[in-house]
Design an enzyme around this catalytic site. Structure first.
Site, PDB file in Angstrom:
ATOM      1  N   HIS A 265       0.844  -1.206   0.000  1.00 40.34           N
ATOM      2  CA  HIS A 265       0.000   0.000   0.000  1.00 40.34           C
ATOM      3  C   HIS A 265       0.880   1.257   0.000  1.00 40.34           C
ATOM      4  O   HIS A 265       0.621   2.208  -0.733  1.00 40.34           O
ATOM      5  CB  HIS A 265      -0.892   0.050   1.256  1.00 40.34           C
TER       6      HIS A 265
ATOM      7  N   LYS B  83     -16.565  -7.659   5.051  1.00 40.10           N
ATOM      8  CA  LYS B  83     -15.414  -8.266   5.727  1.00 40.10           C
ATOM      9  C   LYS B  83     -15.489  -7.944   7.205  1.00 40.10           C
ATOM     10  O   LYS B  83     -16.035  -6.927   7.581  1.00 40.10           O
ATOM     11  CB  LYS B  83     -14.111  -7.673   5.193  1.00 40.10           C
TER      12      LYS B  83
ATOM     13  N   ARG C   7      -2.260  -6.206  -8.553  1.00 39.90           N
ATOM     14  CA  ARG C   7      -1.128  -7.095  -8.337  1.00 39.90           C
ATOM     15  C   ARG C   7      -1.144  -8.149  -9.441  1.00 39.90           C
ATOM     16  O   ARG C   7      -0.630  -7.948 -10.503  1.00 39.90           O
ATOM     17  CB  ARG C   7      -1.196  -7.739  -6.947  1.00 39.90           C
TER      18      ARG C   7
ATOM     19  N   SER D  70      -2.788  -7.878   2.719  1.00 40.24           N
ATOM     20  CA  SER D  70      -3.046  -7.754   4.157  1.00 40.24           C
ATOM     21  C   SER D  70      -3.475  -9.104   4.734  1.00 40.24           C
ATOM     22  O   SER D  70      -3.103  -9.452   5.857  1.00 40.24           O
ATOM     23  CB  SER D  70      -4.155  -6.731   4.417  1.00 40.24           C
TER      24      SER D  70
HETATM   25  P1  ADP Z   1      -9.862  -3.833  -0.297  1.00 40.60           P
HETATM   26  O1  ADP Z   1     -10.558  -4.452   0.859  1.00 40.60           O
HETATM   27  O2  ADP Z   1     -10.595  -2.678  -0.906  1.00 40.60           O
HETATM   28  O3  ADP Z   1      -9.333  -4.785  -1.329  1.00 40.60           O
HETATM   29  P2  ADP Z   1      -7.163  -3.511   0.596  1.00 40.60           P
HETATM   30  O4  ADP Z   1      -6.751  -2.744   1.777  1.00 40.60           O
HETATM   31  O5  ADP Z   1      -6.928  -4.978   0.614  1.00 40.60           O
HETATM   32  O6  ADP Z   1      -8.643  -3.127   0.391  1.00 40.60           O
HETATM   33  O7  ADP Z   1      -6.479  -2.919  -0.691  1.00 40.60           O
HETATM   34  C1  ADP Z   1      -6.707  -1.606  -1.114  1.00 40.60           C
HETATM   35  C2  ADP Z   1      -6.156  -1.442  -2.513  1.00 40.60           C
HETATM   36  O8  ADP Z   1      -4.761  -1.637  -2.487  1.00 40.60           O
HETATM   37  C3  ADP Z   1      -6.695  -2.425  -3.541  1.00 40.60           C
HETATM   38  O9  ADP Z   1      -6.794  -1.784  -4.777  1.00 40.60           O
HETATM   39  C4  ADP Z   1      -5.646  -3.496  -3.604  1.00 40.60           C
HETATM   40  O10 ADP Z   1      -5.609  -4.132  -4.852  1.00 40.60           O
HETATM   41  C5  ADP Z   1      -4.405  -2.637  -3.392  1.00 40.60           C
HETATM   42  N1  ADP Z   1      -3.297  -3.413  -2.820  1.00 40.60           N
HETATM   43  C6  ADP Z   1      -3.296  -4.227  -1.756  1.00 40.60           C
HETATM   44  N2  ADP Z   1      -2.091  -4.768  -1.546  1.00 40.60           N
HETATM   45  C7  ADP Z   1      -1.298  -4.295  -2.532  1.00 40.60           C
HETATM   46  C8  ADP Z   1       0.052  -4.512  -2.914  1.00 40.60           C
HETATM   47  N3  ADP Z   1       0.831  -5.362  -2.264  1.00 40.60           N
HETATM   48  N4  ADP Z   1       0.507  -3.845  -3.979  1.00 40.60           N
HETATM   49  C9  ADP Z   1      -0.308  -3.008  -4.680  1.00 40.60           C
HETATM   50  N5  ADP Z   1      -1.579  -2.779  -4.402  1.00 40.60           N
HETATM   51  C10 ADP Z   1      -2.072  -3.413  -3.351  1.00 40.60           C
END
Ligand code: ADP
Length: 164
Positions: A17, A43, A92, A130
């Site tokens: 992130h 979630k 990703r 995450s």
């Molecule tokens: P959500 O519940 O909306 O998927 P996340 O917190 O998991 O929220 O992710 C928020 C955004 O960040 C999403 O667009 C996800 O694809 C992106 N994201 C999560 N991890 C990574 C990473 N390692 N690299 C790039 N983007 C990421």
């Protein structure tokens, strides 16, 4: 002012992130990291909204041009309320694509004036999520390379394990 909203659960914020935000601040004047509150999504986050906000703020405190805010309700309503013209999402692997494509299409239908922009992270974060971080930490694994120190401590606290 060109402003982007980067929405997510951030449960917890990872180096993937952070990498994305660091790329986005070169493109936009301001990036609003929008942390979704629990009741918004189906979630059940490990961290409370207050914890996720505070960990995101700490992780991004040295990045210029970033603001961290909570949001609930429709993302496009939040984006409009902060006058953002872009929704930023991370891509990703191919596995992210289908859901992200649907989401972008739906958001475009609801708010045609807002564009969705995808960025990809540095190679070493391409497989980082995450949920994997939570799983590794819950099993006592080392998440040092994936999250910052405050998140490590918070995870250790949740799972009642020490951090070296
Ligand atoms: P959500 O519940 O909306 O998927 P996340 O917190 O998991 O929220 O992710 C928020 C955004 O960040 C999403 O667009 C996800 O694809 C992106 N994201 C999560 N991890 C990574 C990473 N390692 N690299 C790039 N983007 C990421």
């Amino acid at each position: 002012m060109r402003r982007a909203v980067y929405p997510g659960t951030f449960d917890p914020i990872t180096k993937g992130h952070i990498d994305l935000v660091e790329r986005a601040v070169h493109i936009f004047d301001q990036v609003v990291v929008a942390v979704v509150s629990a009741d918004n999504s189906n979630k059940k986050p490990l961290f409370t909204i207050e914890e996720r906000l505070s960990l995101a703020k700490l992780a991004l405190e040295n990045v210029e041009g970033v603001e961290v805010q909570p949001f609930e309700g429709l993302l496009i309503d939040f984006a409009r309320s902060v006058e953002a013209s872009v929704i930023l999402r991370g891509l990703r692997a191919v596995s992210d694509f289908e859901y992200e494509f649907q989401l972008a299409g739906m958001n475009r239908h609801l708010a045609p004036e807002i564009e969705t922009l995808f960025l990809t992270p540095a190679e070493q974060y391409g497989y980082l999520s995450s949920s994997l971080v939570r799983e590794i930490a819950s099993l006592g694994g080392d998440v040092d390379s994936f999250v910052d120190k405050n998140v490590q401590l918070a995870l250790a606290d949740k799972f009642q394990r020490g951090v070296q």
